[in-house]
Scaffold this motif. Structure first.
Motif, PDB file in Angstrom:
ATOM      1  N   VAL A   1      -1.655   3.722  -1.957  1.00 35.56           N
ATOM      2  CA  VAL A   1      -3.078   3.414  -1.839  1.00 35.56           C
ATOM      3  C   VAL A   1      -3.385   3.029  -0.397  1.00 35.56           C
ATOM      4  CG1 VAL A   1      -3.250   2.679  -4.248  1.00 35.56           C
ATOM      5  CG2 VAL A   1      -2.729   0.987  -2.479  1.00 35.56           C
ATOM      6  N   SER A   2      -4.674   2.815  -0.104  1.00 34.28           N
ATOM      7  CA  SER A   2      -5.045   2.499   1.272  1.00 34.28           C
ATOM      8  C   SER A   2      -5.864   1.225   1.420  1.00 34.28           C
ATOM      9  CB  SER A   2      -5.807   3.671   1.892  1.00 34.28           C
ATOM     10  OG  SER A   2      -6.973   3.933   1.137  1.00 34.28           O
ATOM     11  N   ASP A   3      -6.128   0.522   0.313  1.00 36.35           N
ATOM     12  CA  ASP A   3      -6.870  -0.723   0.449  1.00 36.35           C
ATOM     13  C   ASP A   3      -6.493  -1.710  -0.652  1.00 36.35           C
ATOM     14  OD1 ASP A   3      -8.731  -0.441  -1.892  1.00 36.35           O
ATOM     15  OD2 ASP A   3      -9.515   1.243  -0.726  1.00 36.35           O
TER      16      ASP A   3
ATOM     17  N   PHE B   1       0.834  -1.206   0.000  1.00 33.00           N
ATOM     18  CA  PHE B   1       0.000   0.000   0.000  1.00 33.00           C
ATOM     19  C   PHE B   1       0.867   1.253   0.000  1.00 33.00           C
ATOM     20  CE2 PHE B   1      -3.680  -2.215   2.516  1.00 33.00           C
ATOM     21  CZ  PHE B   1      -3.941  -3.035   1.428  1.00 33.00           C
TER      22      PHE B   1
ATOM     23  N   ALA C   1      -7.693  -0.921  -4.369  1.00 36.15           N
ATOM     24  CA  ALA C   1      -6.891   0.152  -4.963  1.00 36.15           C
ATOM     25  C   ALA C   1      -5.483  -0.348  -5.292  1.00 36.15           C
ATOM     26  CB  ALA C   1      -6.827   1.351  -4.034  1.00 36.15           C
ATOM     27  N   ALA C   2      -4.946  -1.242  -4.464  1.00 34.86           N
ATOM     28  CA  ALA C   2      -3.615  -1.796  -4.716  1.00 34.86           C
ATOM     29  C   ALA C   2      -3.607  -2.601  -6.012  1.00 34.86           C
ATOM     30  CB  ALA C   2      -3.157  -2.653  -3.547  1.00 34.86           C
TER      31      ALA C   2
ATOM     32  N   LEU D   1       2.601   1.740  -3.410  1.00 36.43           N
ATOM     33  CA  LEU D   1       1.666   2.100  -4.478  1.00 36.43           C
ATOM     34  C   LEU D   1       0.876   3.366  -4.163  1.00 36.43           C
ATOM     35  CD1 LEU D   1       0.269  -1.432  -5.397  1.00 36.43           C
ATOM     36  CD2 LEU D   1       2.009  -0.102  -6.614  1.00 36.43           C
TER      37      LEU D   1
ATOM     38  N   ALA E   1      -3.963  -0.148  -8.975  1.00 38.45           N
ATOM     39  CA  ALA E   1      -2.710   0.580  -9.208  1.00 38.45           C
ATOM     40  C   ALA E   1      -1.668  -0.345  -9.836  1.00 38.45           C
ATOM     41  CB  ALA E   1      -2.183   1.173  -7.904  1.00 38.45           C
TER      42      ALA E   1
END
Length: 84
Positions: free
Chosen positions: A65-67, A60, A70-71, A63, A74
């Motif tokens: 991101v936070s979840d 995370f 989303a990972a 990249l 991305a």
């Protein structure tokens, strides 16, 4: 004023590069993309769930991101994971 050489190096450094994941982080992310839970990933890779969580937090961060979703998105955008 900057010399042309310094300007060129700064411009090259500013280009977006895809994040670099470790081999294990790539394995964990690929299994996340398959829809596996942390427990299933841990069992598949012979690691504990806490280790899976640690890898995910590092992924995370790399990249930005936070979840999990989303990972994966991305990673697909950066070409880290192959398109389905």
């Amino acid at each position: 004023m900057l010399s042309p050489e310094v300007s060129a190096r700064l411009a090259a450094a500013g280009e977006a590069r895809p994040p670099v994941l470790s081999a294990r982080e790539s394995q964990v992310l690929a299994l996340v993309a398959e829809g596996l839970t942390n427990a299933e990933i841990g069992a598949r890779l012979y690691i504990g769930q806490a280790t899976v969580k640690t890898h995910l937090l590092r992924i995370f961060g790399k990249l930005g991101v936070s979840d999990r979703t989303a990972a994966v998105m991305a990673a697909l955008e950066h070409g880290i994971l192959p398109a389905p």
